[in-house]
Design an enzyme around this catalytic site. Sequence first.
Site, PDB file in Angstrom:
ATOM      1  N   ASP A 149      -2.475  82.920  70.042  1.00 53.39           N
ATOM      2  CA  ASP A 149      -2.182  82.397  68.700  1.00 53.39           C
ATOM      3  C   ASP A 149      -1.846  80.908  68.771  1.00 53.39           C
ATOM      4  OD1 ASP A 149       0.069  83.198  70.134  1.00 53.39           O
ATOM      5  OD2 ASP A 149       1.170  83.969  68.398  1.00 53.39           O
ATOM      6  N   TYR A 153     -13.600  95.615  74.864  1.00 52.45           N
ATOM      7  CA  TYR A 153     -14.919  95.347  74.311  1.00 52.45           C
ATOM      8  C   TYR A 153     -15.954  96.423  74.614  1.00 52.45           C
ATOM      9  CZ  TYR A 153     -16.047  91.270  71.721  1.00 52.45           C
ATOM     10  OH  TYR A 153     -16.240  90.409  70.696  1.00 52.45           O
ATOM     11  N   ASP A 187     -15.514  80.921  68.698  1.00 57.17           N
ATOM     12  CA  ASP A 187     -16.006  80.570  67.355  1.00 57.17           C
ATOM     13  C   ASP A 187     -15.156  79.461  66.742  1.00 57.17           C
ATOM     14  OD1 ASP A 187     -17.918  82.557  67.595  1.00 57.17           O
ATOM     15  OD2 ASP A 187     -17.618  83.329  65.560  1.00 57.17           O
ATOM     16  N   LYS A 240      -2.278  87.059  75.841  1.00 58.32           N
ATOM     17  CA  LYS A 240      -1.204  87.481  74.930  1.00 58.32           C
ATOM     18  C   LYS A 240      -0.311  88.419  75.739  1.00 58.32           C
ATOM     19  CE  LYS A 240       0.736  87.564  70.853  1.00 58.32           C
ATOM     20  NZ  LYS A 240       1.343  86.399  70.194  1.00 58.32           N
ATOM     21  N   ASP A 287     -14.040  85.688  72.614  1.00 56.74           N
ATOM     22  CA  ASP A 287     -14.957  85.807  71.483  1.00 56.74           C
ATOM     23  C   ASP A 287     -14.415  85.030  70.281  1.00 56.74           C
ATOM     24  OD1 ASP A 287     -17.072  86.811  69.850  1.00 56.74           O
ATOM     25  OD2 ASP A 287     -15.661  88.273  69.026  1.00 56.74           O
TER      26      ASP A 287
HETATM   27  C1  IPM Z   1     -20.711  86.692  70.833  1.00 54.24           C
HETATM   28  C2  IPM Z   1     -20.958  87.684  69.736  1.00 54.24           C
HETATM   29  C3  IPM Z   1     -20.972  89.078  70.336  1.00 54.24           C
HETATM   30  C4  IPM Z   1     -19.652  89.295  71.022  1.00 54.24           C
HETATM   31  C5  IPM Z   1     -21.250  90.185  69.313  1.00 54.24           C
HETATM   32  C6  IPM Z   1     -22.586  90.000  68.651  1.00 54.24           C
HETATM   33  C7  IPM Z   1     -21.132  91.558  69.910  1.00 54.24           C
HETATM   34  O1  IPM Z   1     -19.996  87.555  68.748  1.00 54.24           O
HETATM   35  O2  IPM Z   1     -21.571  86.563  71.723  1.00 54.24           O
HETATM   36  O3  IPM Z   1     -19.670  86.046  70.809  1.00 54.24           O
HETATM   37  O4  IPM Z   1     -18.696  89.681  70.365  1.00 54.24           O
HETATM   38  O5  IPM Z   1     -19.573  89.069  72.221  1.00 54.24           O
HETATM   39 MG    MG Z   2     -18.686  85.967  69.080  1.00 55.16          MG
END
Ligand code: IPM
Ligand code: MG
Length: 350
Positions: free
Chosen positions: A217, A136, A245, A185, A241
Amino acid sequence: MKTHRLAVIGGDGIGPEVTSAALSVLDAAERRFGFHTERTALEWSAEGYLRGLKVTAEMIEPLRSYDAILLGAIGHPDAPRGQPEHDIIFGLRRGLDLYVNLRPIVLYHDSLTPLRGRTTKDIDLTIVRENTEDVYGRPVERSGPPGDETVKSEMIFTRRGTERIVRYAFELARRRRKKLTLVDKSNALRLQEIYREALAAVGAEFPDVETDAMYVDAACMWLVLHPERFDVIVTTNLFGDIVSDLGAAVAGGLGSGASGNIHPGRVSVFEPIHGSAPKYAGQGVASPVGAIGAVALMLEHLGQADAARAVDGALREGFRADRIKGVDAGSGRTMDVAYAVARSVREGAA
Ligand code: IPM
Ligand code: MG
């Protein structure tokens, strides 16, 4: 009266709106629980970058004198891709060594999940994402002639960085349902074996916590099919990350999520997980639920555990009583939602 020093970075798009909405909930918590925050606004944003106001490492350093930082959102469609992320988001995370990215996945109301037949009891887990290492934000090395280039970035994990995040996750699991899942992974990225080693080494100190490990996965599949099997997940920066989501989606969308960028005992940054959503900015329709959740996490960090519980409880109560109708933009007016939660905090209805 106990005073906490707060820096507030509203940022871009809907960031300032949801932040001030969340601060009105904080006001209510202060009145009810008898503490005070001294707030300093910082005009840091991607939009500021476009006006020549660049955030540098020297500007991050003085933030160490605060107790916590509340962040709205950073991002502007015209800013060079990756620049505000590098300066502000990674600047804060790496500059302040905020090695924990704490992302609770909480379903506030049965109706919010896209998963058929799932209820609030099934979706209640926390993702502990490592926040300072991995590939990252690393520099990119480019070599070779035009048309035949190679680009390269390093993926780095340290023993110290790996063990400290795994330890944090064990401690959290011990306070919850005592179940910790490592997500990696390590079959394809052999360097991630270091996470398996850390799980075994640190795990020896936590015989009461049950552990398992899963490839990322498979973890994505399980999150959708059987979210109830997870309590605490610990994972790398990149996978955290992505998985967070997915977790947020399972709990009703990005609008529901809050996160803490934490170094225990030091200044830490709290933010909703959604972005700046420029198309909804300035209309008063963004959901403040993620930002209010961030306030709850911040209160916990500040040692105001009763206030944290009250804010979290008020959010849940808001959904239960149908005063909060959703987490998407337009599901309610930003300030109406905030005032409903603030009232509930003030009255102790939670
Ligand atoms: C998060 C966001 C950030 C990340 C981006 C905006 C760089 O997606 O806080 O998850 O990838 O960490
Ligand atoms: Mg994110």
